[in-house]
Every structure is written in C-alpha cells, then in structure tokens.
Motif scaffolding. Sequence first.
Motif, PDB file in Angstrom:
ATOM      1  N   LEU A   1     -11.146   9.292   0.229  1.00  0.00           N
ATOM      2  CA  LEU A   1     -10.284   8.151  -0.064  1.00  0.00           C
ATOM      3  C   LEU A   1     -10.027   8.037  -1.569  1.00  0.00           C
ATOM      4  CD1 LEU A   1      -8.767   5.515   0.612  1.00  0.00           C
ATOM      5  CD2 LEU A   1     -10.962   4.327   0.485  1.00  0.00           C
ATOM      6  N   LEU A   2     -11.105   8.190  -2.357  1.00  0.00           N
ATOM      7  CA  LEU A   2     -10.934   8.044  -3.805  1.00  0.00           C
ATOM      8  C   LEU A   2     -10.023   9.144  -4.355  1.00  0.00           C
ATOM      9  CD1 LEU A   2     -14.492   6.886  -4.945  1.00  0.00           C
ATOM     10  CD2 LEU A   2     -12.413   5.520  -4.649  1.00  0.00           C
TER      11      LEU A   2
ATOM     12  N   SER B   1      -2.453   6.276   6.160  1.00  0.00           N
ATOM     13  CA  SER B   1      -3.326   6.708   7.257  1.00  0.00           C
ATOM     14  C   SER B   1      -4.741   6.119   7.115  1.00  0.00           C
ATOM     15  CB  SER B   1      -3.408   8.243   7.284  1.00  0.00           C
ATOM     16  OG  SER B   1      -3.976   8.678   6.075  1.00  0.00           O
ATOM     17  N   TRP B   2      -5.026   5.502   5.967  1.00  0.00           N
ATOM     18  CA  TRP B   2      -6.345   4.892   5.768  1.00  0.00           C
ATOM     19  C   TRP B   2      -6.303   3.445   6.223  1.00  0.00           C
ATOM     20  CZ3 TRP B   2     -10.450   7.717   3.987  1.00  0.00           C
ATOM     21  CH2 TRP B   2     -10.143   8.970   3.453  1.00  0.00           C
TER      22      TRP B   2
ATOM     23  N   ILE C   1       0.858  -1.183   0.000  1.00  0.00           N
ATOM     24  CA  ILE C   1       0.000   0.000   0.000  1.00  0.00           C
ATOM     25  C   ILE C   1       0.901   1.242   0.000  1.00  0.00           C
ATOM     26  CG2 ILE C   1      -1.695   1.310   1.372  1.00  0.00           C
ATOM     27  CD1 ILE C   1      -2.757  -1.439   2.340  1.00  0.00           C
ATOM     28  N   PRO C   2       0.701   2.193  -0.935  1.00  0.00           N
ATOM     29  CA  PRO C   2       1.565   3.375  -1.000  1.00  0.00           C
ATOM     30  C   PRO C   2       1.578   4.142   0.321  1.00  0.00           C
ATOM     31  CG  PRO C   2       0.075   3.295  -2.874  1.00  0.00           C
ATOM     32  CD  PRO C   2      -0.337   2.198  -1.952  1.00  0.00           C
ATOM     33  N   GLU C   3       2.743   4.735   0.618  1.00  0.00           N
ATOM     34  CA  GLU C   3       2.951   5.487   1.857  1.00  0.00           C
ATOM     35  C   GLU C   3       1.874   6.558   2.058  1.00  0.00           C
ATOM     36  OE1 GLU C   3       5.185   4.478   3.954  1.00  0.00           O
ATOM     37  OE2 GLU C   3       4.538   6.079   5.331  1.00  0.00           O
ATOM     38  N   SER C   4       1.506   7.213   0.957  1.00  0.00           N
ATOM     39  CA  SER C   4       0.540   8.316   1.078  1.00  0.00           C
ATOM     40  C   SER C   4      -0.853   7.838   1.506  1.00  0.00           C
ATOM     41  CB  SER C   4       0.442   9.067  -0.256  1.00  0.00           C
ATOM     42  OG  SER C   4      -0.038   8.179  -1.253  1.00  0.00           O
TER      43      SER C   4
END
Length: 311
Positions: A275-276, A247-248, A241-244
């Motif tokens: 989120l999208l 937080s999700w 999962i990308p770092e950015s």
Amino acid sequence: MAAIVSVQNLTKSYEGGFTALDDVSLDIEEGEIIALLGPNGAGKTTLISTICGITVPTSGHILVGGHDTITDFRAARQLIGLVPQEINLEPFEKVRNAVRFSRGLFGLGRDDAHIDKVLAQLSLSDKAGNQIKTLSGGMKRRVLIAKALSHEPRVLFLDEPSAGVDVELRKDMWQVVADLKKQGVTIILTTHYIEEAEAIADRIAVINKGQILLVEDKEKLMERMGRKTLRIELTEPLERIPESLSSWDLELAPDGRALIYHYDSQSDSTGITRLLAAVRDAGLQLRDLQTRQSSLEEIFVGLVHGEDDAA
Ligand SMILES: Nc1ncnc2c1ncn2[C@@H]1O[C@H](COP(=O)(O)OP(=O)(O)OP(=O)(O)O)[C@@H](O)[C@H]1O
Ligand SMILES: [Mg+2]
C-alpha cells in the motif's frame, strides 16, 4: 465446566406491555467472570433481578446450581449474592451488624469469623463499628458487597459496582473481584465502563433492547473484531482517492488530509508495504503514519449502533 446459571428462553414483559427481555438464553460457567454490557435500558438489571427471583419472568426458565428459580426458589437463592444497582442501606445501622443481619436472613447460623473475613477483604475492618451514614459512597458500595457475601454465595451478581466510585476504589474493587474468583466464586457484573470489562471479565455479553447480541470470550472477541487502523497523513489535502488506489479498501479523512486503512493485524499479510509503495507511486507525499488498535469500546459501540441501523 458445568453451567452454574442457565437462562433458557427468558422473556419479561412489564405491566403495561413493555418487553424488557426478549427470549434471552445464556449459560454462565462456574468460576468465570462475565460482564454484561449494554446501554441504559437494555435490560441488564431486569435480567439480574429475574435470575435472583426479585422479578417474575413472563416466560422461560432459570436454573441456578440446577435449582429452578421458581419451583425451587430457596435453594436457588441461597447460592446467590446480589449487589444491587441502587444503594439500599439502613443509615443508622453499624457496618458489622448490617453484614451479620444479611447472613441471618438466609437462615445461616452466626459466624463472626466469616463476617470479619469478608469485612477485611473489603477493607472495611476499621469501619466495622461505624454507622453506615458516616461512610462515603464508595464505602457504602463495599458494604453492599460485604452483605452480598455474608452467606457465602457461589454466584455473585454486581449491578454497576463502580458507579460513583473513584478510580482508585474501582481498581481496589477489581482486586476484590479477582480474589473472589480465586476462591471459586462465579461473578456476573454489569458496567458502563468498558475499561472495567476489558480489565476483569473472562467473557463479554452484549445486550441491547432486551436481546443478547453476542456472548464471547473477551480475548477472542478482541482478536476477531479488534481491527487495526493505519492512518496515512498527507502533506497536501486530497479531494478524492486517486484512481490508482481504488482497489484498496481506503477511506479519505473528512478534511482530505489522511488516508485511513483498516486491516487485520492477525493476518499473514497486512498489505501495508504494498500500500505504501502504491501511495508513493500515486505521487502522494506522506507527512506521518499512525497505527491504532480498535478497543472493546469501539467494538461495543459498533455492535449497538449496527443493531440500531438494522432496525
Ligand atoms: N418495574 C418496571 N416497570 C416497567 N418498566 C420497567 C420496570 N423496570 C424496568 N423497566 C423498563 O425495562 C427496560 C430495561 O430496564 P433495566 O433497568 O433492566 O435496564 P438496564 O440495562 O439495567 O439500564 P441501566 O444501564 O440504566 O441500569 C427499561 O426500558 C425500563 O424502563
Ligand atoms: Mg441497570
């Protein structure tokens, strides 16, 4: 509403020491339909047999209509109809006679009008004169229900009523249960078909390893535990999962081709729009989006497995 069945700190250890029920307490309200869900060997039949006085408790008390099932057995039993899990019918007996005989066992006078009403309610009128051995499995189960209703009980226990019953007959049986509820009969059923509990129960009790894990209003349970899932399918698989997006609360599908987001559909803000946008900002291309409501089945499996993991 008052409890018509009150189970208080019930423990049952079978000979040999196996504890099938471990300090079970449960109040059943008059007029409700409660479904007992639990895996094989959870203790459902033991609980029902103990309430019905077929199995003797090791400790604890049970009241049915205010009558103690040990010290005031006859009065308690009179209020109860029991449809057992195993089919135990006399094969050569005729349907109407079998039902009439059951009523007699409770010391009630003959009442052919009532017997005919029960047979009609279970769509058995045209089979009334047939020998039981000529009936199909589903029909035999109906005869068991008719027998259990012969003495006009206020509480009906159905132990796996739709085992071996085809889809159509199962739906008919749900109708029978709904009609009985309208007449004010309290119904306790066990089932392995979660769909059945979802369709007919007012409350759900989950039992595992002799303990009640939860008793809750069905609608509330589904609202509280029924989370929704958004599946974001990607054009290119990801390794992580990308770092950015860290937080999700996201999960990566095992093949890396989808991000899975769990959210509470009842909450004011599901976070989906943000989120999208974040997914787009991370440079990911979407192939498809799907949402799904978790079912009672998933809730149930989660509960029972959660218990195993904790053990
Ligand atoms: N007469 C008995 N003697 C000893 N152990 C028993 C007896 N009856 C049941 N048990 C054990 O008690 C446990 C609970 O059995 P029970 O029949 O109540 O389960 P259940 O939840 O009704 O299961 P199923 O979904 O298979 O009908 C099981 O481990 C079973 O082997
Ligand atoms: Mg059972």
